[in-house]
Motif scaffolding. Sequence first.
Motif, PDB file in Angstrom:
ATOM      1  N   LEU A 243       0.816  -1.208   0.000  1.00  0.00           N
ATOM      2  CA  LEU A 243       0.000   0.000   0.000  1.00  0.00           C
ATOM      3  C   LEU A 243       0.852   1.261   0.000  1.00  0.00           C
ATOM      4  O   LEU A 243       0.451   2.278  -0.556  1.00  0.00           O
ATOM      5  CB  LEU A 243      -0.967   0.008   1.198  1.00  0.00           C
ATOM      6  CG  LEU A 243      -2.122  -0.976   1.084  1.00  0.00           C
ATOM      7  CD1 LEU A 243      -2.957  -0.968   2.358  1.00  0.00           C
ATOM      8  CD2 LEU A 243      -2.992  -0.673  -0.122  1.00  0.00           C
ATOM      9  N   GLN A 244       2.030   1.199   0.602  1.00  0.00           N
ATOM     10  CA  GLN A 244       2.919   2.361   0.569  1.00  0.00           C
ATOM     11  C   GLN A 244       3.359   2.643  -0.860  1.00  0.00           C
ATOM     12  O   GLN A 244       3.463   3.794  -1.256  1.00  0.00           O
ATOM     13  CB  GLN A 244       4.138   2.131   1.456  1.00  0.00           C
ATOM     14  CG  GLN A 244       3.804   2.120   2.920  1.00  0.00           C
ATOM     15  CD  GLN A 244       5.012   1.744   3.761  1.00  0.00           C
ATOM     16  OE1 GLN A 244       5.911   1.059   3.318  1.00  0.00           O
ATOM     17  NE2 GLN A 244       5.009   2.220   4.999  1.00  0.00           N
ATOM     18  N   ILE A 245       3.611   1.616  -1.640  1.00  0.00           N
ATOM     19  CA  ILE A 245       4.009   1.788  -3.030  1.00  0.00           C
ATOM     20  C   ILE A 245       2.829   2.299  -3.860  1.00  0.00           C
ATOM     21  O   ILE A 245       2.994   3.145  -4.724  1.00  0.00           O
ATOM     22  CB  ILE A 245       4.540   0.463  -3.614  1.00  0.00           C
ATOM     23  CG1 ILE A 245       5.826   0.048  -2.902  1.00  0.00           C
ATOM     24  CG2 ILE A 245       4.793   0.575  -5.118  1.00  0.00           C
ATOM     25  CD1 ILE A 245       6.301  -1.348  -3.253  1.00  0.00           C
ATOM     26  N   ALA A 246       1.631   1.781  -3.591  1.00  0.00           N
ATOM     27  CA  ALA A 246       0.450   2.148  -4.368  1.00  0.00           C
ATOM     28  C   ALA A 246      -0.002   3.575  -4.095  1.00  0.00           C
ATOM     29  O   ALA A 246      -0.562   4.225  -4.960  1.00  0.00           O
ATOM     30  CB  ALA A 246      -0.685   1.173  -4.086  1.00  0.00           C
ATOM     31  N   GLY A 247       0.198   4.066  -2.888  1.00  0.00           N
ATOM     32  CA  GLY A 247      -0.148   5.452  -2.569  1.00  0.00           C
ATOM     33  C   GLY A 247      -1.560   5.622  -2.043  1.00  0.00           C
ATOM     34  O   GLY A 247      -2.292   4.662  -1.808  1.00  0.00           O
TER      35      GLY A 247
ATOM     36  N   GLY B  24      -5.465   6.296  -1.580  1.00  0.00           N
ATOM     37  CA  GLY B  24      -6.632   5.812  -2.302  1.00  0.00           C
ATOM     38  C   GLY B  24      -6.518   4.365  -2.753  1.00  0.00           C
ATOM     39  O   GLY B  24      -7.303   3.918  -3.577  1.00  0.00           O
ATOM     40  N   ALA B  25      -5.560   3.620  -2.224  1.00  0.00           N
ATOM     41  CA  ALA B  25      -5.392   2.215  -2.613  1.00  0.00           C
ATOM     42  C   ALA B  25      -5.808   1.294  -1.472  1.00  0.00           C
ATOM     43  O   ALA B  25      -5.591   1.602  -0.300  1.00  0.00           O
ATOM     44  CB  ALA B  25      -3.942   1.938  -2.997  1.00  0.00           C
ATOM     45  N   THR B  26      -6.413   0.176  -1.832  1.00  0.00           N
ATOM     46  CA  THR B  26      -6.786  -0.847  -0.860  1.00  0.00           C
ATOM     47  C   THR B  26      -6.405  -2.218  -1.424  1.00  0.00           C
ATOM     48  O   THR B  26      -6.286  -2.392  -2.637  1.00  0.00           O
ATOM     49  CB  THR B  26      -8.298  -0.831  -0.556  1.00  0.00           C
ATOM     50  OG1 THR B  26      -9.028  -1.039  -1.772  1.00  0.00           O
ATOM     51  CG2 THR B  26      -8.721   0.480   0.084  1.00  0.00           C
ATOM     52  N   VAL B  27      -6.221  -3.183  -0.525  1.00  0.00           N
ATOM     53  CA  VAL B  27      -5.893  -4.546  -0.932  1.00  0.00           C
ATOM     54  C   VAL B  27      -6.890  -5.505  -0.305  1.00  0.00           C
ATOM     55  O   VAL B  27      -7.192  -5.407   0.880  1.00  0.00           O
ATOM     56  CB  VAL B  27      -4.461  -4.941  -0.489  1.00  0.00           C
ATOM     57  CG1 VAL B  27      -4.181  -6.404  -0.817  1.00  0.00           C
ATOM     58  CG2 VAL B  27      -3.426  -4.054  -1.136  1.00  0.00           C
ATOM     59  N   GLU B  28      -7.393  -6.420  -1.118  1.00  0.00           N
ATOM     60  CA  GLU B  28      -8.250  -7.497  -0.649  1.00  0.00           C
ATOM     61  C   GLU B  28      -7.676  -8.789  -1.197  1.00  0.00           C
ATOM     62  O   GLU B  28      -6.998  -8.781  -2.223  1.00  0.00           O
ATOM     63  CB  GLU B  28      -9.673  -7.332  -1.185  1.00  0.00           C
ATOM     64  CG  GLU B  28     -10.342  -6.040  -0.806  1.00  0.00           C
ATOM     65  CD  GLU B  28     -11.677  -5.866  -1.526  1.00  0.00           C
ATOM     66  OE1 GLU B  28     -11.995  -6.683  -2.417  1.00  0.00           O
ATOM     67  OE2 GLU B  28     -12.368  -4.910  -1.219  1.00  0.00           O
ATOM     68  N   GLY B  29      -7.942  -9.899  -0.518  1.00  0.00           N
ATOM     69  CA  GLY B  29      -7.455 -11.136  -1.102  1.00  0.00           C
ATOM     70  C   GLY B  29      -7.589 -12.343  -0.220  1.00  0.00           C
ATOM     71  O   GLY B  29      -8.109 -12.279   0.888  1.00  0.00           O
TER      72      GLY B  29
ATOM     73  N   GLY C 284      -9.132   7.301  -7.261  1.00  0.00           N
ATOM     74  CA  GLY C 284      -8.739   8.702  -7.231  1.00  0.00           C
ATOM     75  C   GLY C 284      -8.170   9.171  -8.558  1.00  0.00           C
ATOM     76  O   GLY C 284      -8.107   8.429  -9.542  1.00  0.00           O
ATOM     77  N   GLU C 285      -7.765  10.406  -8.538  1.00  0.00           N
ATOM     78  CA  GLU C 285      -7.230  11.039  -9.734  1.00  0.00           C
ATOM     79  C   GLU C 285      -6.008  10.267 -10.250  1.00  0.00           C
ATOM     80  O   GLU C 285      -5.178   9.812  -9.468  1.00  0.00           O
ATOM     81  CB  GLU C 285      -6.837  12.475  -9.402  1.00  0.00           C
ATOM     82  CG  GLU C 285      -6.509  13.309 -10.598  1.00  0.00           C
ATOM     83  CD  GLU C 285      -6.253  14.762 -10.232  1.00  0.00           C
ATOM     84  OE1 GLU C 285      -6.087  15.544 -11.168  1.00  0.00           O
ATOM     85  OE2 GLU C 285      -6.205  15.088  -9.034  1.00  0.00           O
TER      86      GLU C 285
ATOM     87  N   GLY D  98     -13.112   3.009 -15.338  1.00  0.00           N
ATOM     88  CA  GLY D  98     -13.311   4.448 -15.417  1.00  0.00           C
ATOM     89  C   GLY D  98     -12.019   5.175 -15.101  1.00  0.00           C
ATOM     90  O   GLY D  98     -11.017   4.567 -14.747  1.00  0.00           O
ATOM     91  N   PRO D  99     -12.035   6.500 -15.213  1.00  0.00           N
ATOM     92  CA  PRO D  99     -10.805   7.271 -15.031  1.00  0.00           C
ATOM     93  C   PRO D  99     -10.303   7.317 -13.585  1.00  0.00           C
ATOM     94  O   PRO D  99      -9.132   7.597 -13.353  1.00  0.00           O
ATOM     95  CB  PRO D  99     -11.185   8.663 -15.514  1.00  0.00           C
ATOM     96  CG  PRO D  99     -12.668   8.732 -15.346  1.00  0.00           C
ATOM     97  CD  PRO D  99     -13.173   7.343 -15.575  1.00  0.00           C
ATOM     98  N   ASP D 100     -11.180   7.021 -12.632  1.00  0.00           N
ATOM     99  CA  ASP D 100     -10.802   7.148 -11.222  1.00  0.00           C
ATOM    100  C   ASP D 100     -10.772   5.825 -10.462  1.00  0.00           C
ATOM    101  O   ASP D 100     -10.736   5.830  -9.235  1.00  0.00           O
ATOM    102  CB  ASP D 100     -11.762   8.108 -10.513  1.00  0.00           C
ATOM    103  CG  ASP D 100     -11.696   9.511 -11.073  1.00  0.00           C
ATOM    104  OD1 ASP D 100     -10.641   9.886 -11.615  1.00  0.00           O
ATOM    105  OD2 ASP D 100     -12.703  10.234 -10.978  1.00  0.00           O
ATOM    106  N   LEU D 101     -10.789   4.694 -11.181  1.00  0.00           N
ATOM    107  CA  LEU D 101     -10.802   3.394 -10.509  1.00  0.00           C
ATOM    108  C   LEU D 101     -10.111   2.346 -11.377  1.00  0.00           C
ATOM    109  O   LEU D 101     -10.501   2.117 -12.515  1.00  0.00           O
ATOM    110  CB  LEU D 101     -12.237   2.950 -10.212  1.00  0.00           C
ATOM    111  CG  LEU D 101     -12.399   1.609  -9.496  1.00  0.00           C
ATOM    112  CD1 LEU D 101     -11.799   1.657  -8.100  1.00  0.00           C
ATOM    113  CD2 LEU D 101     -13.864   1.226  -9.430  1.00  0.00           C
ATOM    114  N   SER D 102      -9.080   1.727 -10.822  1.00  0.00           N
ATOM    115  CA  SER D 102      -8.365   0.641 -11.506  1.00  0.00           C
ATOM    116  C   SER D 102      -8.146  -0.497 -10.526  1.00  0.00           C
ATOM    117  O   SER D 102      -7.995  -0.283  -9.330  1.00  0.00           O
ATOM    118  CB  SER D 102      -7.017   1.129 -12.040  1.00  0.00           C
ATOM    119  OG  SER D 102      -7.205   2.085 -13.048  1.00  0.00           O
ATOM    120  N   ARG D 103      -8.116  -1.728 -11.069  1.00  0.00           N
ATOM    121  CA  ARG D 103      -7.911  -2.927 -10.255  1.00  0.00           C
ATOM    122  C   ARG D 103      -6.784  -3.758 -10.857  1.00  0.00           C
ATOM    123  O   ARG D 103      -6.790  -4.041 -12.047  1.00  0.00           O
ATOM    124  CB  ARG D 103      -9.170  -3.777 -10.220  1.00  0.00           C
ATOM    125  CG  ARG D 103     -10.363  -3.103  -9.640  1.00  0.00           C
ATOM    126  CD  ARG D 103     -11.614  -3.990  -9.799  1.00  0.00           C
ATOM    127  NE  ARG D 103     -12.812  -3.240  -9.512  1.00  0.00           N
ATOM    128  CZ  ARG D 103     -13.291  -3.031  -8.301  1.00  0.00           C
ATOM    129  NH1 ARG D 103     -12.677  -3.548  -7.257  1.00  0.00           N
ATOM    130  NH2 ARG D 103     -14.385  -2.326  -8.122  1.00  0.00           N
TER     131      ARG D 103
END
Length: 90
Positions: free
Chosen positions: A2-6, A8-13, A36-37, A74-79
């Motif tokens: 999460l530190q690398i992702a910055g 607005g990032a979350t992890v599930e699994g 996020g942006e 969308g522009p504000d959400l990637s997985r």
Amino acid sequence: MLQIAGDGATVEGDIRPWHSATFVGMQHQLSLVIQGEHAAPRAAALAASLPEAEFAIRGHIVVDLAVDSVVHDGPDLSRLSLCVLTLEDW
């Protein structure tokens, strides 16, 4: 991770035990969600850099990390779908 992702990032699994004749570890199936942006370019940069990144996980060593897919909702959400193999560090 999460530190690398910055921000607005979350992890599930899911995590499940893994072993071979000589090693014991865990197999992680993860979904890294970036919101996020600039989510799409951040996801693309992570997909390129994560397989070579160094991680500090107490008691384990990351021996393989594969990016299975990157989906832009969308522009504000990637997985990012990730598969990570860790081994116990004795």
